[in-house]
Design a protein around this motif. Structure first.
Motif, PDB file in Angstrom:
ATOM      1  N   GLU A   1       0.818  -1.205   0.000  1.00 43.81           N
ATOM      2  CA  GLU A   1       0.000   0.000   0.000  1.00 43.81           C
ATOM      3  C   GLU A   1       0.858   1.265   0.000  1.00 43.81           C
ATOM      4  N   PHE A   2       2.165   1.101  -0.003  1.00 36.04           N
ATOM      5  CA  PHE A   2       3.070   2.235   0.020  1.00 36.04           C
ATOM      6  C   PHE A   2       3.535   2.567  -1.393  1.00 36.04           C
ATOM      7  N   PRO A   3       3.901   3.844  -1.624  1.00 33.87           N
ATOM      8  CA  PRO A   3       4.444   4.200  -2.941  1.00 33.87           C
ATOM      9  C   PRO A   3       5.772   3.501  -3.181  1.00 33.87           C
ATOM     10  N   THR A   4       6.125   3.362  -4.434  1.00 33.45           N
ATOM     11  CA  THR A   4       7.403   2.739  -4.781  1.00 33.45           C
ATOM     12  C   THR A   4       8.410   3.753  -5.306  1.00 33.45           C
ATOM     13  N   ASP A   5       7.949   4.913  -5.768  1.00 27.74           N
ATOM     14  CA  ASP A   5       8.883   5.941  -6.225  1.00 27.74           C
ATOM     15  C   ASP A   5       9.714   6.434  -5.047  1.00 27.74           C
ATOM     16  N   PRO A   6      11.007   6.695  -5.259  1.00 25.62           N
ATOM     17  CA  PRO A   6      11.908   6.981  -4.134  1.00 25.62           C
ATOM     18  C   PRO A   6      11.489   8.142  -3.240  1.00 25.62           C
ATOM     19  N   LEU A   7      11.071   9.268  -3.835  1.00 25.12           N
ATOM     20  CA  LEU A   7      10.765  10.439  -3.005  1.00 25.12           C
ATOM     21  C   LEU A   7       9.541  10.216  -2.118  1.00 25.12           C
ATOM     22  N   PRO A   8       8.372   9.864  -2.683  1.00 24.92           N
ATOM     23  CA  PRO A   8       7.229   9.628  -1.785  1.00 24.92           C
ATOM     24  C   PRO A   8       7.446   8.447  -0.847  1.00 24.92           C
ATOM     25  N   LEU A   9       8.192   7.429  -1.296  1.00 24.32           N
ATOM     26  CA  LEU A   9       8.484   6.306  -0.405  1.00 24.32           C
ATOM     27  C   LEU A   9       9.303   6.767   0.793  1.00 24.32           C
ATOM     28  N   SER A  10      10.269   7.656   0.553  1.00 23.16           N
ATOM     29  CA  SER A  10      11.121   8.118   1.656  1.00 23.16           C
ATOM     30  C   SER A  10      10.299   8.817   2.725  1.00 23.16           C
ATOM     31  N   TYR A  11       9.281   9.575   2.310  1.00 21.73           N
ATOM     32  CA  TYR A  11       8.434  10.262   3.281  1.00 21.73           C
ATOM     33  C   TYR A  11       7.439   9.306   3.934  1.00 21.73           C
ATOM     34  N   ALA A  12       6.861   8.395   3.148  1.00 21.38           N
ATOM     35  CA  ALA A  12       5.857   7.481   3.693  1.00 21.38           C
ATOM     36  C   ALA A  12       6.459   6.565   4.752  1.00 21.38           C
ATOM     37  N   VAL A  13       7.651   6.030   4.486  1.00 23.69           N
ATOM     38  CA  VAL A  13       8.305   5.159   5.467  1.00 23.69           C
ATOM     39  C   VAL A  13       8.706   5.962   6.700  1.00 23.69           C
ATOM     40  N   SER A  14       9.195   7.183   6.495  1.00 26.36           N
ATOM     41  CA  SER A  14       9.575   8.034   7.629  1.00 26.36           C
ATOM     42  C   SER A  14       8.389   8.290   8.548  1.00 26.36           C
ATOM     43  N   ALA A  15       7.219   8.514   7.951  1.00 25.31           N
ATOM     44  CA  ALA A  15       6.026   8.794   8.749  1.00 25.31           C
ATOM     45  C   ALA A  15       5.478   7.543   9.422  1.00 25.31           C
ATOM     46  N   ALA A  16       5.686   6.374   8.807  1.00 25.27           N
ATOM     47  CA  ALA A  16       5.067   5.145   9.308  1.00 25.27           C
ATOM     48  C   ALA A  16       5.841   4.507  10.455  1.00 25.27           C
ATOM     49  N   MET A  17       7.152   4.716  10.506  1.00 27.35           N
ATOM     50  CA  MET A  17       7.934   4.100  11.574  1.00 27.35           C
ATOM     51  C   MET A  17       7.638   4.760  12.919  1.00 27.35           C
ATOM     52  N   VAL A  18       7.693   3.960  13.974  1.00 26.16           N
ATOM     53  CA  VAL A  18       7.509   4.480  15.331  1.00 26.16           C
ATOM     54  C   VAL A  18       8.885   4.861  15.868  1.00 26.16           C
ATOM     55  N   LEU A  19       9.143   6.170  15.905  1.00 24.54           N
ATOM     56  CA  LEU A  19      10.461   6.684  16.265  1.00 24.54           C
ATOM     57  C   LEU A  19      10.308   7.855  17.223  1.00 24.54           C
ATOM     58  N   ASP A  20      11.404   8.211  17.878  1.00 26.28           N
ATOM     59  CA  ASP A  20      11.342   9.407  18.707  1.00 26.28           C
ATOM     60  C   ASP A  20      11.467  10.649  17.822  1.00 26.28           C
ATOM     61  N   GLN A  21      11.221  11.797  18.426  1.00 24.97           N
ATOM     62  CA  GLN A  21      11.168  13.047  17.669  1.00 24.97           C
ATOM     63  C   GLN A  21      12.494  13.359  16.978  1.00 24.97           C
ATOM     64  N   ARG A  22      13.595  13.052  17.617  1.00 24.01           N
ATOM     65  CA  ARG A  22      14.897  13.386  17.034  1.00 24.01           C
ATOM     66  C   ARG A  22      15.147  12.597  15.754  1.00 24.01           C
ATOM     67  N   ASP A  23      14.850  11.295  15.777  1.00 25.76           N
ATOM     68  CA  ASP A  23      15.026  10.481  14.573  1.00 25.76           C
ATOM     69  C   ASP A  23      14.116  10.960  13.450  1.00 25.76           C
ATOM     70  N   ARG A  24      12.867  11.253  13.785  1.00 26.24           N
ATOM     71  CA  ARG A  24      11.922  11.705  12.764  1.00 26.24           C
ATOM     72  C   ARG A  24      12.350  13.054  12.181  1.00 26.24           C
ATOM     73  N   GLN A  25      12.897  13.918  13.027  1.00 25.60           N
ATOM     74  CA  GLN A  25      13.350  15.214  12.544  1.00 25.60           C
ATOM     75  C   GLN A  25      14.525  15.059  11.580  1.00 25.60           C
ATOM     76  N   GLU A  26      15.432  14.150  11.881  1.00 18.79           N
ATOM     77  CA  GLU A  26      16.556  13.903  10.972  1.00 18.79           C
ATOM     78  C   GLU A  26      16.061  13.412   9.616  1.00 18.79           C
ATOM     79  N   LEU A  27      15.039  12.582   9.626  1.00 19.91           N
ATOM     80  CA  LEU A  27      14.473  12.097   8.365  1.00 19.91           C
ATOM     81  C   LEU A  27      13.849  13.247   7.576  1.00 19.91           C
ATOM     82  N   LEU A  28      13.082  14.085   8.253  1.00 20.07           N
ATOM     83  CA  LEU A  28      12.444  15.211   7.571  1.00 20.07           C
ATOM     84  C   LEU A  28      13.482  16.157   6.980  1.00 20.07           C
ATOM     85  N   ALA A  29      14.570  16.387   7.712  1.00 24.36           N
ATOM     86  CA  ALA A  29      15.560  17.384   7.307  1.00 24.36           C
ATOM     87  C   ALA A  29      16.615  16.844   6.349  1.00 24.36           C
ATOM     88  N   ALA A  30      16.564  15.563   6.004  1.00 27.68           N
ATOM     89  CA  ALA A  30      17.586  14.977   5.130  1.00 27.68           C
ATOM     90  C   ALA A  30      17.704  15.766   3.830  1.00 27.68           C
TER      91      ALA A  30
END
Length: 225
Positions: free
Chosen positions: A156-185
């Motif tokens: 059910e997730f996108p396969t294109d690299p850009l939307p996949l990178s955001y979808a996986v980042s949002a779906a993982m259960v992580l602390d705020q610091r890890d999620r922020q690093e993903l957003l700011a990559a």
């Protein structure tokens, strides 16, 4: 080019292309929503969601330090209650960098910021990185489902690299610091590399867990302001 945005600091993050439900009850943010809804229909009704690095969500000046990178949010599905509260859905748009925070005043009782919108670039060899992260995320979901925790099926997730990178980042259960690093990559490739490292870490932890701590591991909660 600089863009001035109203800010909505939160203890959680919005990613481009993803949605976030919000329950708005503080006077300052009720006023913000009212102002946005009064804009002409052909004008984007946008504000900035940015993570709180130090402080908390509720109360004036409670967010004492903000992260540098946030995400533009566009109002969707706004429902106003009789007492003036709002339930709404925010849809993630461009990422932005906070260049200067503007304190509240009588005309604008909420934070604002001068921001620079950040480009969404693919980076080197994004397809192979996306394929690798897709496999790791499949293992992650399988291990969660295997211990009775509902997880989004990988197909059910996108396969294109850009939307996949955001979808996986949002779906993982992580602390705020890890999620922020993903957003700011810097670009999708860097985000996928970081997501892959985090998925390998989480998969090792899940493999070693006989039982989960109390409470739902994956939650989709409404964020109160």
């Amino acid at each position: 080019m600089s863009h001035r945005l109203p800010l909505f600091p939160l203890g959680s993050l919005l990613f481009p292309g993803l949605t976030m439900p919000l329950h708005v009850f503080e006077d300052r943010y009720r006023r913000l929503v009212t102002e946005l809804m009064a804009l002409p229909t052909d004008t984007p009704r946008q504000f900035g969601i940015v993570g709180i690095q130090l402080g908390h969500e509720v109360g004036e000046l409670s967010a004492r330090q903000l992260y540098e990178v946030g995400c533009v949010a566009e109002l969707r599905d706004v429902h106003e209650h009789d007492d003036g509260r709002f339930d709404l859905v925010a849809v993630g748009g461009s990422r932005f960098r906070v260049d200067r925070v503007i304190d509240p005043d009588d005309e604008h009782p909420y934070l604002r910021a001068e921001t620079t919108f950040l480009p969404d670039e693919l980076g080197p060899d994004p397809d192979s990185r996306a394929e690798r992260v897709g496999r790791l995320f499949g293992v992650y979901c399988d291990r969660l489902n295997g211990i009775g925790v509902p997880a989004e099926p990988p197909d059910e997730f996108p396969t294109d690299p850009l939307p996949l990178s955001y979808a996986v980042s949002a779906a993982m259960v992580l602390d705020q610091r890890d999620r922020q690093e993903l957003l700011a990559a810097e670009h999708a490739a860097a985000r996928l590399d970081l997501a892959g490292a985090l998925l390998r870490r989480e998969n090792r932890i899940l493999a070693e867990l006989a039982t989960l701590p109390g409470g739902q591991f994956l939650r989709r909660e409404v964020n109160p302001n």
